[in-house]
Design a protein around this motif. Structure first.
Motif, PDB file in Angstrom:
ATOM      1  N   CYS A   1      -2.666   1.566   1.715  1.00  0.00           N
ATOM      2  CA  CYS A   1      -2.022   0.289   2.043  1.00  0.00           C
ATOM      3  C   CYS A   1      -0.509   0.397   1.890  1.00  0.00           C
ATOM      4  CB  CYS A   1      -2.537  -0.831   1.133  1.00  0.00           C
ATOM      5  SG  CYS A   1      -4.316  -1.123   1.264  1.00  0.00           S
ATOM      6  N   ASP A   2       0.229  -0.516   2.584  1.00  0.00           N
ATOM      7  CA  ASP A   2       1.654  -0.646   2.294  1.00  0.00           C
ATOM      8  C   ASP A   2       1.842  -1.837   1.370  1.00  0.00           C
ATOM      9  OD1 ASP A   2       1.488  -2.918   3.862  1.00  0.00           O
ATOM     10  OD2 ASP A   2       2.697  -2.115   5.524  1.00  0.00           O
ATOM     11  N   CYS A   3       3.070  -2.097   0.966  1.00  0.00           N
ATOM     12  CA  CYS A   3       3.328  -3.160  -0.014  1.00  0.00           C
ATOM     13  C   CYS A   3       2.993  -4.542   0.522  1.00  0.00           C
ATOM     14  CB  CYS A   3       4.798  -3.146  -0.435  1.00  0.00           C
ATOM     15  SG  CYS A   3       5.278  -1.670  -1.372  1.00  0.00           S
ATOM     16  N   PHE A   4       2.810  -4.686   1.853  1.00  0.00           N
ATOM     17  CA  PHE A   4       2.740  -6.004   2.463  1.00  0.00           C
ATOM     18  C   PHE A   4       1.338  -6.330   2.965  1.00  0.00           C
ATOM     19  CE2 PHE A   4       6.918  -4.066   3.041  1.00  0.00           C
ATOM     20  CZ  PHE A   4       7.671  -4.899   2.226  1.00  0.00           C
ATOM     21  N   GLY A   5       0.314  -5.640   2.429  1.00  0.00           N
ATOM     22  CA  GLY A   5      -1.075  -5.976   2.730  1.00  0.00           C
ATOM     23  C   GLY A   5      -1.599  -5.419   4.025  1.00  0.00           C
ATOM     24  N   CYS A   6      -0.920  -4.426   4.597  1.00  0.00           N
ATOM     25  CA  CYS A   6      -1.421  -3.755   5.797  1.00  0.00           C
ATOM     26  C   CYS A   6      -2.109  -2.462   5.345  1.00  0.00           C
ATOM     27  CB  CYS A   6      -0.280  -3.474   6.769  1.00  0.00           C
ATOM     28  SG  CYS A   6      -0.841  -2.757   8.353  1.00  0.00           S
ATOM     29  N   CYS A   7      -3.442  -2.411   5.507  1.00  0.00           N
ATOM     30  CA  CYS A   7      -4.222  -1.314   4.927  1.00  0.00           C
ATOM     31  C   CYS A   7      -4.982  -0.550   6.011  1.00  0.00           C
ATOM     32  CB  CYS A   7      -5.230  -1.842   3.900  1.00  0.00           C
ATOM     33  SG  CYS A   7      -4.441  -2.628   2.477  1.00  0.00           S
ATOM     34  N   ASP A   8      -5.072   0.765   5.792  1.00  0.00           N
ATOM     35  CA  ASP A   8      -5.834   1.656   6.673  1.00  0.00           C
ATOM     36  C   ASP A   8      -7.256   1.752   6.115  1.00  0.00           C
ATOM     37  OD1 ASP A   8      -6.702   3.502   8.443  1.00  0.00           O
ATOM     38  OD2 ASP A   8      -5.450   5.147   7.741  1.00  0.00           O
ATOM     39  N   VAL A   9      -8.231   1.259   6.893  1.00  0.00           N
ATOM     40  CA  VAL A   9      -9.617   1.241   6.416  1.00  0.00           C
ATOM     41  C   VAL A   9     -10.498   1.989   7.407  1.00  0.00           C
ATOM     42  CG1 VAL A   9      -9.348  -0.912   5.134  1.00  0.00           C
ATOM     43  CG2 VAL A   9     -10.076  -0.971   7.523  1.00  0.00           C
TER      44      VAL A   9
ATOM     45  N   LEU B   1     -13.802   2.494   9.675  1.00  0.00           N
ATOM     46  CA  LEU B   1     -14.716   1.643  10.423  1.00  0.00           C
ATOM     47  C   LEU B   1     -16.158   2.070  10.173  1.00  0.00           C
ATOM     48  CD1 LEU B   1     -12.797   1.413  13.808  1.00  0.00           C
ATOM     49  CD2 LEU B   1     -12.983  -0.356  12.057  1.00  0.00           C
ATOM     50  N   PRO B   2     -17.100   1.128  10.184  1.00  0.00           N
ATOM     51  CA  PRO B   2     -18.512   1.486   9.931  1.00  0.00           C
ATOM     52  C   PRO B   2     -19.038   2.537  10.886  1.00  0.00           C
ATOM     53  CG  PRO B   2     -18.205  -0.900   9.851  1.00  0.00           C
ATOM     54  CD  PRO B   2     -16.917  -0.327  10.375  1.00  0.00           C
ATOM     55  N   GLY B   3     -18.634   2.519  12.148  1.00  0.00           N
ATOM     56  CA  GLY B   3     -19.142   3.477  13.114  1.00  0.00           C
ATOM     57  C   GLY B   3     -18.321   4.737  13.221  1.00  0.00           C
ATOM     58  N   GLY B   4     -17.309   4.896  12.376  1.00  0.00           N
ATOM     59  CA  GLY B   4     -16.441   6.061  12.443  1.00  0.00           C
ATOM     60  C   GLY B   4     -15.060   5.676  12.918  1.00  0.00           C
ATOM     61  N   GLY B   5     -14.072   6.454  12.538  1.00  0.00           N
ATOM     62  CA  GLY B   5     -12.693   6.163  12.892  1.00  0.00           C
ATOM     63  C   GLY B   5     -12.029   5.269  11.858  1.00  0.00           C
ATOM     64  N   GLU B   6     -10.773   4.895  12.109  1.00  0.00           N
ATOM     65  CA  GLU B   6     -10.001   4.084  11.173  1.00  0.00           C
ATOM     66  C   GLU B   6      -9.234   3.014  11.941  1.00  0.00           C
ATOM     67  OE1 GLU B   6      -7.468   6.844   9.224  1.00  0.00           O
ATOM     68  OE2 GLU B   6      -9.063   7.764   8.029  1.00  0.00           O
ATOM     69  N   VAL B   7      -8.808   1.962  11.192  1.00  0.00           N
ATOM     70  CA  VAL B   7      -7.990   0.898  11.775  1.00  0.00           C
ATOM     71  C   VAL B   7      -7.114   0.316  10.666  1.00  0.00           C
ATOM     72  CG1 VAL B   7      -9.698  -0.909  11.334  1.00  0.00           C
ATOM     73  CG2 VAL B   7      -8.046  -1.183  13.201  1.00  0.00           C
ATOM     74  N   THR B   8      -5.900  -0.103  11.029  1.00  0.00           N
ATOM     75  CA  THR B   8      -5.020  -0.771  10.058  1.00  0.00           C
ATOM     76  C   THR B   8      -5.157  -2.267  10.252  1.00  0.00           C
ATOM     77  OG1 THR B   8      -3.172  -0.518  11.580  1.00  0.00           O
ATOM     78  CG2 THR B   8      -3.391   1.121   9.858  1.00  0.00           C
ATOM     79  N   ILE B   9      -5.442  -2.988   9.154  1.00  0.00           N
ATOM     80  CA  ILE B   9      -5.666  -4.444   9.223  1.00  0.00           C
ATOM     81  C   ILE B   9      -4.783  -5.144   8.207  1.00  0.00           C
ATOM     82  CG2 ILE B   9      -8.053  -4.192  10.021  1.00  0.00           C
ATOM     83  CD1 ILE B   9      -8.894  -4.794   7.084  1.00  0.00           C
ATOM     84  N   PHE B  10      -4.437  -6.424   8.521  1.00  0.00           N
ATOM     85  CA  PHE B  10      -3.685  -7.266   7.593  1.00  0.00           C
ATOM     86  C   PHE B  10      -4.690  -8.029   6.748  1.00  0.00           C
ATOM     87  CE2 PHE B  10      -1.371 -11.427   6.898  1.00  0.00           C
ATOM     88  CZ  PHE B  10      -0.660 -10.966   5.798  1.00  0.00           C
ATOM     89  N   LEU B  11      -4.664  -7.817   5.404  1.00  0.00           N
ATOM     90  CA  LEU B  11      -5.671  -8.410   4.518  1.00  0.00           C
ATOM     91  C   LEU B  11      -5.618  -9.929   4.532  1.00  0.00           C
ATOM     92  CD1 LEU B  11      -5.418  -6.022   1.408  1.00  0.00           C
ATOM     93  CD2 LEU B  11      -6.792  -5.778   3.484  1.00  0.00           C
TER      94      LEU B  11
END
Length: 754
Positions: free
Chosen positions: A648-656, A658-668
């Protein structure tokens, strides 16, 4: 019955059939006898049916048929082996089988089908070809039945008997032949007896073996094995030897009684009668009187002096020849002589003796100079042999250097020591280390490492000195730790057994702890700036059975929402576009010197409120979007940095992930169209609920190596269940790891305090 014996009986039977017509060859001697040589046939009731051996010719009634078969007997004379019977008739000296006049075949029929069908040839009866019965099975008794000329084969177990008791009872199978019996099993149920089958006695023998009862202690007595009972204790040994001068004891180390003699107990205080001693088993023994050694001088007398406790020497002139006197060196020495011939001792090897006349007559004989034999080779025994010849005897042992590795040295009388061929230590086994050890010889070492197949969990392969590499007796077995909520398995990557804790095996609200020995509800309350929120209160607020750090929606103690990724603390996100540290207790109010603006993010995580504007102004700082992306203050890094989860960065944007594979950055802190928090760990793959965002590199805690990433419970595969933490941080949350201390919080596998 062996085939050879069957053939012999068949030949005898045929000979019997032809007895009155032709000469039959003796099966055992090769001789033949005509019918006229034996007289009347043995067809009468008095014929002997126990004939043996070979030969042909008829036999008179009542005669002993040993040594030849009777000429007039049909079907063979041994009724026990052929099943035939002797034909009747008178003692006319011939049977219907041959020699009888005839006009047709019927005139020749002797009514015995087993000896074949007789025919009339040239007006004389000719014998038929006898029926041969042999099934090829060595243990059956084969015979021809006279009633219908059929063969019978009767199995006889006795023909299979190997004469051994212990191998069991052999039987005869009509098709298979001899079949081995079941071996006798001997067991008396007594552990200390040697159980065996005694062939000589035709019985089981149970021999007590005292050595199997030995408890390894000598001084408590020798245990014995009692037949039918087992091991019995025995009284301890009596170590008293009844000898007063010995010190008696039982020595466990030596496994025997010791009787240490004490010579001082026997000392009588007299020196010259010798030193008394204590002899084991005998007691005090007188010493040998002091023997004052002769000094080799003929005129001196040696004696023992009790006063000085020593031997003394005195001179005695009377022991010298007349006119001589005694000195410490002795009397005048030498044999009298008049010339060298008087001194010759007849030996050449000790040199030529001479007569010294320098002192006048008679002279004194002087020894000669011995012959010195030497060939310069150290391995030969050099000696002078009478009459004065040198001999050099080679001795291989004098060449041995003590090292078998360089071969066996030999002594050559012409050239001295010669090296032998080097010793070969190759044992033909690939996994052994073959070497020759100096001063020892061949040493073949089983090297298990040469058999290692590189696989840990299938067990350790071993090297056998005779059979080369051998597989492991069994694969690695991981012992249970006795904890119901853990599973043990062999990890091929770590080459070790690992323990995995499974919270799903625990009741709701509890976690599996190796240190606690199972499921536990133990928890440390973690505060955020002096306040305790839902993700740090040790309560399962959303009733999903996961408490605080174990709840995948909790990102630290500064979260008051176990149901989603929005912090839920009043005052957070009160500036729709401007953001400071998302993971403290006052996101958006700006006391941590962290600055970001969602208008700077081209992915627009807060649209439509905050639309993308690369030239947007951020309240509280003059820095542009590009500058904020590349640079944040040291204050921001020190206050917010430790609270940011991995990925994550300091501002709540995290790299998570995905259930089916791969990754995505989301705002918590994503919200839906109604403005309500919408992002949870279960819907990270829905961009309408968890809005994509662009991470700020200047304040980013990347997830690397064996770190536990945001949204995950375990380190990546290949890390052996052990996560990586920043220096000074303790790992937590994995099997065998201590919980965080008071006030600490387990954030992505590492303890943080704040």
């Amino acid at each position: 019955m062996h085939t050879r014996n069957k053939a012999l009986l068949l030949s005898l039977a045929l000979a019997a059939c032809h007895g009155d017509v032709t000469e039959a060859t003796d099966a055992s001697t090769g001789g033949s006898t005509s019918a006229s040589d034996t007289g009347a046939s043995s067809t009468g009731p008095g014929a002997d049916s126990s004939s043996s051996g070979g030969g042909s010719g008829s036999m008179s009634a009542g005669s002993d048929s040993s040594g030849g078969s009777s000429g007039g007997t049909s079907g063979g004379s041994d009724s026990s082996s052929t099943g035939g019977s002797s034909s009747g008739g008178s003692d006319s000296g011939s049977s219907t089988g041959g020699g009888m006049p005839c006009t047709q075949d019927a005139d020749c029929d002797d009514m015995l089908p087993c000896n074949g069908v007789e025919t009339c040839v040239n007006d004389e009866c000719a014998a038929g070809e006898a029926v041969v019965c042999d099934d090829g099975v060595e243990c059956t008794v084969d015979s021809c039945n006279e009633a219908d000329a059929s063969c019978s084969f009767f199995p006889s177990d006795g023909l299979c008997d190997d004469g051994l008791f212990c191998s069991g009872v052999e039987t005869c199978d009509a098709q298979l032949g001899c079949v081995a019996g079941d071996a006798i099993v001997c067991d008396d149920g007594v552990g200390c007896s040697d159980d065996a089958c005694d062939e000589a006695a035709d019985a089981c023998a149970f021999t007590p073996d005292d050595s199997q009862c030995d408890d390894g202690s000598f001084c408590n007595g020798a245990e014995v094995c009692v037949s039918g009972v087992g091991c019995m204790d025995a009284p301890p040994p009596d170590c008293n030897d009844l000898i007063a001068c010995t010190q008696d004891a039982c020595d466990e180390g030596q496994g025997q009684c010791t009787h240490t003699p004490d010579d001082l107990a026997c000392d009588d205080g007299v020196y010259c009668n010798g030193a008394e001693s204590c002899a084991p088993g005998q007691g005090c023994q007188d010493g040998a009187a002091v023997d004052c050694a002769d000094d080799g001088v003929g005129c001196t007398v040696e004696s023992c002096d009790e006063a000085t406790l020593s031997c003394t020497t005195s001179l005695d002139n009377t022991l010298c020849p007349g006119g001589q006197f005694c000195q410490p060196g002795g009397c005048v020495v030498g044999d009298p002589c008049s010339d060298d011939g008087d001194c010759d001792d007849g030996l050449a090897c000790n040199g030529d003796e001479t007569c010294d006349l320098s002192m006048g007559m008679p002279g004194v004989c002087q020894a000669g100079t011995p012959i010195v034999c030497g060939d310069a080779f150290a391995c030969t025994i050099d000696a002078c042999v009478e009459p004065g010849q040198c001999e050099f005897t080679p001795l291989d042992g004098l060449c041995a250097d003590g090292d078998p590795c360089n071969g066996t040295e030999v002594c050559n009388p012409a050239s001295g020591c010669q090296d032998g061929p080097n010793l070969s230590c190759d044992d033909g086994v690939a996994c052994t280390i073959d070497q020759c050890v100096v001063d020892y010889g061949c040493n073949n070492i089983a090297a298990d490492e040469n058999c290692d197949d590189g696989v840990f969990c299938n067990g350790a392969e071993t090297c056998d000195l005779q059979n080369d590499c051998q597989p492991a007796a069994q694969p690695v077995t991981c012992a249970s730790d006795g904890i119901a909520c853990t599973t043990e398995s062999c990890d091929e990557t770590l080459d070790a057994c690992v323990v995995d804790a499974d919270n799903d095996l625990c009741p709701c609200g509890q976690t599996c702890s190796v240190l606690a020995g199972g499921c536990t509800a133990a928890c440390n309350v973690a505060a955020c700036a002096g306040h305790v929120y839902a993700c740090g209160d040790c309560v399962d607020n959303d009733n999903d059975c996961d408490v605080d750090a174990n709840d995948s929606n909790c990102f630290g103690p500064c979260s008051d929402n176990e149901e989603g990724l929005d912090g839920g603390i009043p005052g957070q996100d009160n500036a729709p576009c401007k953001h400071d540290c998302y993971f403290d207790n006052n996101s958006g109010t700006g006391n941590d010197d962290c600055f970001w603006n969602h208008e700077c993010d081209p992915l627009e995580p807060s649209a439509p409120t905050c639309e993308y504007d690369p030239d947007a102004n951020t309240p509280g700082t003059p820095l542009s979007c590009d500058q904020l992306s590349q640079s944040q203050s040291n204050t921001c890094d020190s206050i917010c940095g430790p609270l940011v989860p991995n990925g994550c960065d300091c501002f709540g944007c995290c790299d998570v992930a995905l259930p089916g594979g791969g990754e995505v950055t989301i705002f918590l802190g994503s919200v839906d169209a109604q403005g309500d928090p919408s992002c949870t760990i279960d819907v990270v793959d829905d961009p309408l609920l968890c809005h994509p965002c662009t991470q700020v590199p200047a304040c980013l805690n990347t997830c690397e190596g064996c770190e536990i990433c945001f949204g995950q419970q375990d380190p990546p595969p290949g890390c052996g269940g052990n996560q990586q933490c920043e220096p000074g941080q303790d790992p937590c949350g994995q099997p065998g790891q201590d919980p965080c201390g008071p006030g600490g919080y387990c954030l992505t596998g590492c303890c943080v305090y704040g």
